[in-house]
Design a protein around this motif. Structure first.
Motif, PDB file in Angstrom:
ATOM      1  N   THR A  69       0.866  -1.147  -0.150  1.00  0.00           N
ATOM      2  CA  THR A  69       0.012   0.005  -0.029  1.00  0.00           C
ATOM      3  C   THR A  69       1.051   1.267  -0.028  1.00  0.00           C
ATOM      4  O   THR A  69       0.495   2.116  -0.699  1.00  0.00           O
ATOM      5  N   TRP A  70       2.012   1.234   0.686  1.00  0.00           N
ATOM      6  CA  TRP A  70       2.680   2.248   1.001  1.00  0.00           C
ATOM      7  C   TRP A  70       4.051   1.996   0.471  1.00  0.00           C
ATOM      8  O   TRP A  70       4.923   1.043   0.758  1.00  0.00           O
ATOM      9  N   SER A  71       4.572   2.840  -0.744  1.00  0.00           N
ATOM     10  CA  SER A  71       5.719   2.427  -1.252  1.00  0.00           C
ATOM     11  C   SER A  71       7.022   2.944  -0.539  1.00  0.00           C
ATOM     12  O   SER A  71       6.894   3.926   0.287  1.00  0.00           O
ATOM     13  N   LEU A  72       7.893   2.369  -0.587  1.00  0.00           N
ATOM     14  CA  LEU A  72       9.146   2.603   0.009  1.00  0.00           C
ATOM     15  C   LEU A  72       9.918   3.735  -0.662  1.00  0.00           C
ATOM     16  O   LEU A  72      10.508   4.699   0.255  1.00  0.00           O
ATOM     17  N   SER A  73      10.178   3.682  -1.793  1.00  0.00           N
ATOM     18  CA  SER A  73      10.679   4.413  -2.731  1.00  0.00           C
ATOM     19  C   SER A  73      10.304   4.648  -4.042  1.00  0.00           C
ATOM     20  O   SER A  73       9.477   3.587  -4.487  1.00  0.00           O
ATOM     21  N   GLU A  74      10.493   5.735  -4.522  1.00  0.00           N
ATOM     22  CA  GLU A  74       9.993   5.781  -5.978  1.00  0.00           C
ATOM     23  C   GLU A  74      11.320   6.361  -6.917  1.00  0.00           C
ATOM     24  O   GLU A  74      11.968   7.451  -6.726  1.00  0.00           O
ATOM     25  N   THR A  75      11.307   5.645  -8.079  1.00  0.00           N
ATOM     26  CA  THR A  75      12.671   6.298  -8.739  1.00  0.00           C
ATOM     27  C   THR A  75      12.148   6.339 -10.308  1.00  0.00           C
ATOM     28  O   THR A  75      11.323   5.383 -10.702  1.00  0.00           O
ATOM     29  N   ALA A  76      12.739   7.608 -10.664  1.00  0.00           N
ATOM     30  CA  ALA A  76      12.273   7.730 -12.085  1.00  0.00           C
ATOM     31  C   ALA A  76      13.038   7.125 -13.257  1.00  0.00           C
ATOM     32  O   ALA A  76      14.479   6.847 -13.018  1.00  0.00           O
ATOM     33  N   VAL A  77      12.234   6.776 -14.168  1.00  0.00           N
ATOM     34  CA  VAL A  77      13.082   5.958 -15.509  1.00  0.00           C
ATOM     35  C   VAL A  77      13.718   7.069 -16.026  1.00  0.00           C
ATOM     36  O   VAL A  77      13.311   8.023 -16.739  1.00  0.00           O
ATOM     37  N   GLY A  78      14.913   6.608 -16.621  1.00  0.00           N
ATOM     38  CA  GLY A  78      15.726   7.676 -17.493  1.00  0.00           C
ATOM     39  C   GLY A  78      15.151   7.512 -18.927  1.00  0.00           C
ATOM     40  O   GLY A  78      14.467   6.705 -19.266  1.00  0.00           O
ATOM     41  N   ALA A  79      15.846   8.534 -19.742  1.00  0.00           N
ATOM     42  CA  ALA A  79      15.553   8.617 -21.031  1.00  0.00           C
ATOM     43  C   ALA A  79      15.408   7.552 -21.817  1.00  0.00           C
ATOM     44  O   ALA A  79      14.918   7.127 -22.832  1.00  0.00           O
ATOM     45  N   ASP A  80      16.585   6.631 -21.708  1.00  0.00           N
ATOM     46  CA  ASP A  80      16.765   5.288 -22.330  1.00  0.00           C
ATOM     47  C   ASP A  80      16.211   4.146 -21.688  1.00  0.00           C
ATOM     48  O   ASP A  80      16.320   2.966 -22.044  1.00  0.00           O
ATOM     49  N   GLY A  81      15.199   4.642 -20.604  1.00  0.00           N
ATOM     50  CA  GLY A  81      14.241   3.534 -20.289  1.00  0.00           C
ATOM     51  C   GLY A  81      15.001   2.541 -18.728  1.00  0.00           C
ATOM     52  O   GLY A  81      14.191   1.705 -18.495  1.00  0.00           O
ATOM     53  N   SER A  82      16.250   3.042 -18.965  1.00  0.00           N
ATOM     54  CA  SER A  82      16.772   2.145 -17.527  1.00  0.00           C
ATOM     55  C   SER A  82      16.457   2.939 -16.046  1.00  0.00           C
ATOM     56  O   SER A  82      16.009   3.887 -15.825  1.00  0.00           O
ATOM     57  N   TYR A  83      16.359   2.014 -15.057  1.00  0.00           N
ATOM     58  CA  TYR A  83      16.260   2.452 -13.673  1.00  0.00           C
ATOM     59  C   TYR A  83      17.235   1.644 -12.785  1.00  0.00           C
ATOM     60  O   TYR A  83      17.566   0.416 -13.102  1.00  0.00           O
ATOM     61  N   THR A  84      17.565   2.222 -11.469  1.00  0.00           N
ATOM     62  CA  THR A  84      18.418   1.442 -10.725  1.00  0.00           C
ATOM     63  C   THR A  84      17.953   1.988  -9.238  1.00  0.00           C
ATOM     64  O   THR A  84      17.612   3.103  -9.098  1.00  0.00           O
ATOM     65  N   ILE A  85      17.261   0.922  -8.388  1.00  0.00           N
ATOM     66  CA  ILE A  85      17.054   1.155  -7.006  1.00  0.00           C
ATOM     67  C   ILE A  85      18.129   0.540  -6.259  1.00  0.00           C
ATOM     68  O   ILE A  85      18.312  -0.892  -6.010  1.00  0.00           O
ATOM     69  N   SER A  86      18.575   1.102  -5.449  1.00  0.00           N
ATOM     70  CA  SER A  86      19.948   1.002  -4.487  1.00  0.00           C
ATOM     71  C   SER A  86      19.793   1.142  -3.032  1.00  0.00           C
ATOM     72  O   SER A  86      18.798   1.852  -2.784  1.00  0.00           O
ATOM     73  N   GLY A  87      20.911   0.715  -2.405  1.00  0.00           N
ATOM     74  CA  GLY A  87      20.581   0.863  -0.941  1.00  0.00           C
ATOM     75  C   GLY A  87      19.461  -0.138  -0.148  1.00  0.00           C
ATOM     76  O   GLY A  87      18.972   0.261   0.748  1.00  0.00           O
ATOM     77  N   LEU A  88      19.404  -1.083  -0.696  1.00  0.00           N
ATOM     78  CA  LEU A  88      18.334  -2.041  -0.202  1.00  0.00           C
ATOM     79  C   LEU A  88      18.814  -3.019   0.933  1.00  0.00           C
ATOM     80  O   LEU A  88      20.034  -3.593   0.746  1.00  0.00           O
ATOM     81  N   ALA A  89      18.112  -3.239   1.884  1.00  0.00           N
ATOM     82  CA  ALA A  89      18.632  -4.284   2.819  1.00  0.00           C
ATOM     83  C   ALA A  89      17.859  -5.624   2.401  1.00  0.00           C
ATOM     84  O   ALA A  89      17.055  -5.603   1.296  1.00  0.00           O
ATOM     85  N   ALA A  90      18.423  -6.777   2.893  1.00  0.00           N
ATOM     86  CA  ALA A  90      17.834  -8.133   2.406  1.00  0.00           C
ATOM     87  C   ALA A  90      16.513  -8.160   2.663  1.00  0.00           C
ATOM     88  O   ALA A  90      15.938  -7.565   3.926  1.00  0.00           O
ATOM     89  N   GLY A  91      15.448  -8.711   1.995  1.00  0.00           N
ATOM     90  CA  GLY A  91      14.124  -8.875   2.102  1.00  0.00           C
ATOM     91  C   GLY A  91      13.652  -9.190   0.728  1.00  0.00           C
ATOM     92  O   GLY A  91      13.886  -9.504   0.037  1.00  0.00           O
ATOM     93  N   THR A  92      12.333  -9.328   0.884  1.00  0.00           N
ATOM     94  CA  THR A  92      11.274  -9.686  -0.103  1.00  0.00           C
ATOM     95  C   THR A  92      10.653  -8.322  -0.670  1.00  0.00           C
ATOM     96  O   THR A  92       9.711  -7.867   0.173  1.00  0.00           O
ATOM     97  N   TYR A  93      10.419  -7.982  -1.789  1.00  0.00           N
ATOM     98  CA  TYR A  93       9.853  -6.876  -2.431  1.00  0.00           C
ATOM     99  C   TYR A  93       8.995  -7.113  -3.445  1.00  0.00           C
ATOM    100  O   TYR A  93       8.856  -8.135  -4.239  1.00  0.00           O
ATOM    101  N   LEU A  94       8.245  -5.950  -3.832  1.00  0.00           N
ATOM    102  CA  LEU A  94       7.299  -5.864  -5.144  1.00  0.00           C
ATOM    103  C   LEU A  94       7.735  -4.638  -5.636  1.00  0.00           C
ATOM    104  O   LEU A  94       7.901  -3.418  -5.211  1.00  0.00           O
ATOM    105  N   VAL A  95       7.667  -4.711  -7.132  1.00  0.00           N
ATOM    106  CA  VAL A  95       8.010  -3.554  -7.968  1.00  0.00           C
ATOM    107  C   VAL A  95       6.639  -3.242  -8.830  1.00  0.00           C
ATOM    108  O   VAL A  95       6.142  -4.035  -9.296  1.00  0.00           O
TER     109      VAL A  95
END
Length: 613
Positions: A69-95
């Motif tokens: 329900t509540w997002s941990l973070s939001e990352t913009a997609v670059g002009a080339d379509g790429s993205y990176t979400i870093s600094g994450l702890a071990a765990g289970t996620y949804l994107v």
């Protein structure tokens, strides 16, 4: 300033000492604290052919898998379509992939459209780099059109919402612009219905293209990436009711203190309006058909009533509105309101804060629906009704989540027997008190107990209560020929010599909080017999005769016998004596003696085994 400088110097010294100690520990072999390695997720977003999505218009949102329900973070997609979400702890996620311009459809990874439960979970280990979390987004459908207004209606005086509803009835709304246009983007393929609602405009709410409700509205089916722009909605002009409301002398006609409600014959709300300071009101947006008006004032001194001085819905005068009809003569003069007040007393030990008592005031002529209601909570139990239309009323008290019995005033069990409270204009009826009683104990589900065991001296009997209400606790009392046996108060009882030749019963008493205590008695057993374990006399050799000795039993008992070899019954060996044959050689012998006497339990006793023959 000197004190502050000294404090800062002290903190610097402390930090230095701590750092030195930690450094010393590391030098002498202690493990220095190590921050856990961060993990990351990366990938590429591919857009449909022909869809131009500028950098920053599409976002990748990250969620914990257990809380989508509540997002941990939001990352913009670059002009080339790429993205990176870093600094994450071990765990289970949804994107989730979301587009701000709605040119493409939102989507969960991997392949789940708008259902987080169906999305693929991403499990990250400490320091793991998870790449190729890619997605190909789908172009959305677009639905647009125009909502017009009838001639003479100023759109700027109100607003209009268009609601796009799916098959589940849920919807997305769009407030039309000054030109009446609307445009839904990010629409998934499917079937929809379009609802139009106007606010503060003299037009009717409606569905496209015809139909009074969702089930009768014309469906709109959209395919993948379909662009539909031909939707035109022209709401019809509504009927209008207006008039002047006169309050009792001395009452300040504050704006908003009095409301006029337009209701259907079955008491559904069609529209409403506040009475202005000059007493005027106007209700717009009314459909043609029968209408009844109710006048409600927040002031305690003003009576609530229906048009033309009627006390309730049933007796209210009907206004039959033609399409687009304007009625500007629906005036009302409200009288002074009456009031009822009192208190509700709960049974001893009942906490008034643990539940609520609802108090309902019913007009005597309209018992099908309460004219007013209020709730009572807490220790004082005080309640009041103000602004009641003069007339006759009956009060009902209904406790919720409280150990109390509801009633009608005074101590009545139904509407017909309740005491009438007559109210004159402006009258304040006080001390209309009610004392609620505790509910009667509930009735336990019970069963007649039974007795198991051998009805013979020296045997142990067991009381079986049977099936009772869950949670019932039991006590026991054993009886010999109807007389209580002293100390025999457990679920088991061993028969003693005092019970010989007597019948046995047991009384089981069941108890549970909030229930009536119940006792049930078993059927009487046969008389308690005197029995003994039989013995075998004679020599256990082939050709020798063995004799069964029953022992001492109840006088007059008749016996039958059955001989056994190695635990298996010997055919026709049913007399008190038995001569051993070669077939019994090497085996043990027993005899079962069964004693019978009228009025007593039939008892069978088996001897000890002999040595091997």
């Amino acid at each position: 300033m000197l004190v502050l400088a000294r404090a800062r110097s002290l903190r610097v010294i402390v930090r230095f000492v701590v750092a030195s100690l930690l450094g010393s520990l590391w030098v002498f072999g202690a493990a220095a604290p190590v921050a856990p390695e961060s993990a990351s997720i990366s990938g590429r977003v591919e857009f449909p052919v022909g869809v131009s999505t500028a950098e920053g218009q599409t976002f990748v949102a990250l969620y914990y898998s257990h809380s989508p329900t509540w997002s941990l973070s939001e990352t913009a997609v670059g002009a080339d379509g790429s993205y990176t979400i870093s600094g994450l702890a071990a765990g289970t996620y949804l994107v989730e992939f979301r587009s701000s311009d709605r040119a493409v459809l939102d989507e969960w990874w991997n392949g789940a459209e708008d259902d987080a439960d169906a999305a693929t979970r991403i499990v990250l280990r400490a320091g793991e780099t998870r790449s190729r979390v890619d997605v190909v987004l789908e172009e959305s459908a677009v639905l647009s059109g125009t909502v017009s207004v009838p001639d003479g209606v100023d759109r700027a005086q109100g607003s209009t919402d268009v609601i796009l509803r799916g098959v589940d009835g849920g919807g997305t709304s769009y407030t039309v612009g000054a030109d009446g246009g609307f445009r839904f983007m990010g629409v998934r393929p499917g079937t929809y219905r379009l609802e139009v609602r106007s606010f503060d405009l003299p037009v009717l709410d409606q569905w496209w293209d015809g139909g009074d409700d969702y089930s009768h509205a014309t469906p709109i089916t959209l395919g993948t990436a379909e662009k539909r722009s031909d939707i035109l909605v022209t709401p019809a002009r509504s009927a209008i009711i207006s008039g002047t409301v006169t309050l009792p002398e001395g009452i300040d006609p504050e704006v908003g203190s009095t409301t006029v409600l337009a209701r259907t014959l079955d008491d559904r709300l069609l529209g409403s309006a506040f009475v202005e300071r000059d007493g005027t009101y106007t209700i717009i947006g009314l459909p043609p058909g029968p209408v009844k008006l109710k006048f409600v004032s927040s002031g305690r001194q003003v009576a609530t009533e229906w048009w033309q001085d009627q006390p309730d819905l049933a007796s209210a005068t009907v206004l039959n509105l033609a399409p687009e009809e304007v009625r500007n003569d629906v005036d009302a003069t409200l009288g002074p309101g009456a009031s009822i007040s009192g208190s509700v007393q709960l049974p001893d030990g009942v906490d008034g804060n643990s539940g609520t008592v609802w108090v309902y005031a019913y007009a005597v002529g309209a018992p099908e629906k309460a004219a007013a209601s209020t709730s009572v909570r807490g220790s004082d139990g005080w309640f009041s009704f103000h602004g009641l239309t003069p007339g006759e009323y009956k009060l009902q008290f209904v406790p919720q989540n409280l150990a109390a019995v509801g009633e009608w005033w005074r101590d009545a069990r139904d509407f017909s027997s309740a005491t009438v409270i007559a109210l004159a204009p402006g009258q304040a009826r006080e001390a209309v008190d009610a004392v609620l009683s505790s509910p009667p104990p509930a009735t336990l589900t019970t069963a007649t107990p039974t007795i198991s065991g051998t009805i013979a001296y020296g045997s142990t009997l067991t009381a079986k209560p049977g099936s009772w209400t869950s949670g019932t606790t039991f006590t026991y009392q054993w009886y010999a020929s109807g007389k209580a046996i002293s100390g025999a108060t457990k679920s088991t009882f061993t028969l003693a010599s005092a019970q010989k030749a007597k019948t046995i019963t047991v009384k089981v008493t069941g108890k549970k909080s909030g229930y009536t205590t119940v006792s049930k008695t078993s059927k009487a057993t046969a008389k308690v017999a005197t029995v003994a374990t039989p013995k075998i006399s004679g020599t256990a050799k082939v050709g020798k005769k063995l004799t069964a000795k029953p022992g001492t039993w109840t006088s007059g008992t008749k016996f039958t016998y059955q001989w056994y070899v190695g635990g298996k019954a010997i055919s026709k060996a049913t007399k008190s004596t038995f001569t051993l044959t070669k077939s019994q050689k090497g085996k043990t012998i027993t005899v079962k003696v069964t004693g019978k006497k009228s009025g007593y339990a039939t008892v069978a006793k088996t001897s000890k085994a002999t040595g091997k023959v």
